[in-house]
Design an enzyme around this catalytic site. Structure first.
Site, mmCIF file in Angstrom:
data_model
loop_
_atom_site.group_PDB
_atom_site.id
_atom_site.type_symbol
_atom_site.label_atom_id
_atom_site.label_comp_id
_atom_site.label_asym_id
_atom_site.label_seq_id
_atom_site.Cartn_x
_atom_site.Cartn_y
_atom_site.Cartn_z
ATOM 1 N N PRO A 92 1.173 4.660 10.570
ATOM 2 C CA PRO A 92 1.831 4.938 9.290
ATOM 3 C C PRO A 92 1.890 6.444 9.037
ATOM 4 C CG PRO A 92 0.030 3.362 9.035
ATOM 5 C CD PRO A 92 -0.067 3.920 10.414
ATOM 6 N N GLU A 93 3.052 6.916 8.606
ATOM 7 C CA GLU A 93 3.216 8.331 8.270
ATOM 8 C C GLU A 93 3.446 8.439 6.755
ATOM 9 O OE1 GLU A 93 6.036 10.264 10.948
ATOM 10 O OE2 GLU A 93 5.536 8.850 12.530
#
Ligand SMILES: [Zn+2]
Length: 277
Positions: A2-3
């Site tokens: 996840p960014e």
């Protein structure tokens, strides 16, 4: 992994679902997920009975505000924070379950266990979680002029993809969004940062904001493995709008040239060999 857009989506969901709720019980079954604490009790005792006052984000970290302490959540490669009801079946790889006095639960699920949860005193955040203090500017929260951005960029004298992924330069961007941002800006991943013209600096600066904000609007990207889920267990929608990521061999949406794939710093990088210069 996840960014920023995925973590920000979860933050906004948490803001709606858990703020002002009081923690009744905490159950820990996966010790690796709370590895900064010496034992379960040390983690649990700082949470039970506390109220969640707010939720913020620093880079890819979620910070749940609880009185004098902060519960930090880093999702690592495959972590998920999920809203649940006590009667819901416990899925495999559930490591932490937080139950609220008002009913409802927050569950932490992580197959690869690179993610973690830990509690630190607010006044000791700098000493106990120095990686949070070292983060660079936040492209969604912080205001930085394109001129300041350009000055810092030129000073880095490094290739663009590694500059974008350097958390100490700009926080929250990883392998997927760096490729999408560079395509949007028409710049190659290996272009040295100090060779950009003023126009190219402005284009890159604008592309960062545009790509990340649109990705948040679409609730993030879930890749083929669908590991990324929002708080409600739903996948994101931005993967449908990817221009380069995992599109090697397909025509570029801007110039029709086939999208290329390269190895960069041990990871796959996607780009258009024709219109990214
Ligand atoms: Zn192209």
């Amino acid at each position: 992994m996840p960014e920023l857009p995925e973590v920000e989506t979860i933050r906004r969901d948490l803001e709606k679902e858990v703020v002002n709720k009081r923690i009744k019980t905490v159950e820990v079954t996966g010790l690796r997920s709370i590895r900064r604490h010496a034992n379960k009790k040390q983690f649990i005792s700082r949470l039970e009975g506390q109220k969640i006052d707010g939720v913020s984000r620093r880079g890819k970290n979620l910070l749940l505000d609880i009185g004098d302490d902060v519960l930090v959540v880093h999702l690592g490669m495959s972590g998920q924070l999920l809203k649940a009801a006590p009667k819901d079946a416990t899925v495999k790889h559930t490591h932490v379950v937080i139950t609220f006095t008002q009913g409802g639960q927050l569950r932490y699920v992580d197959t690869r266990t690179f993610g973690e949860l830990y509690v630190v005193a607010k006044e000791r955040l700098a000493e106990d979680a120095p990686e949070l203090g070292e983060l660079g500017f936040d492209p969604i929260e912080d205001v930085m002029s394109w001129q300041d951005f350009g000055t810092k960029l030129v000073r880095k004298q490094a290739q663009l993809k590694s500059v974008l992924m350097d958390q100490k330069f700009v926080a929250g961007i990883g392998n997927i969004y760096s490729d999408e941002i560079l395509w949007e800006a028409g710049l190659r991943y290996d272009r040295p940062s100090h060779t950009l013209s003023i126009q190219e600096v402005r284009r890159l600066y604008r592309a960062i904001g545009e790509v990340l904000n649109e990705a948040i609007k679409q609730r993030g990207s879930s890749l083929a493995d669908e590991t990324y889920r929002d708080l409600y267990g739903a996948i994101g929608g931005y993967q449908l709008l990817h221009n380069v990521y995992a599109r090697d061999g397909q025509p570029c949406k801007r110039c029709r040239h086939a999208i290329g794939k390269a190895k960069y710093a041990g990871r796959s990088t996607y780009y258009c060999p024709s219109c990214q210069v």
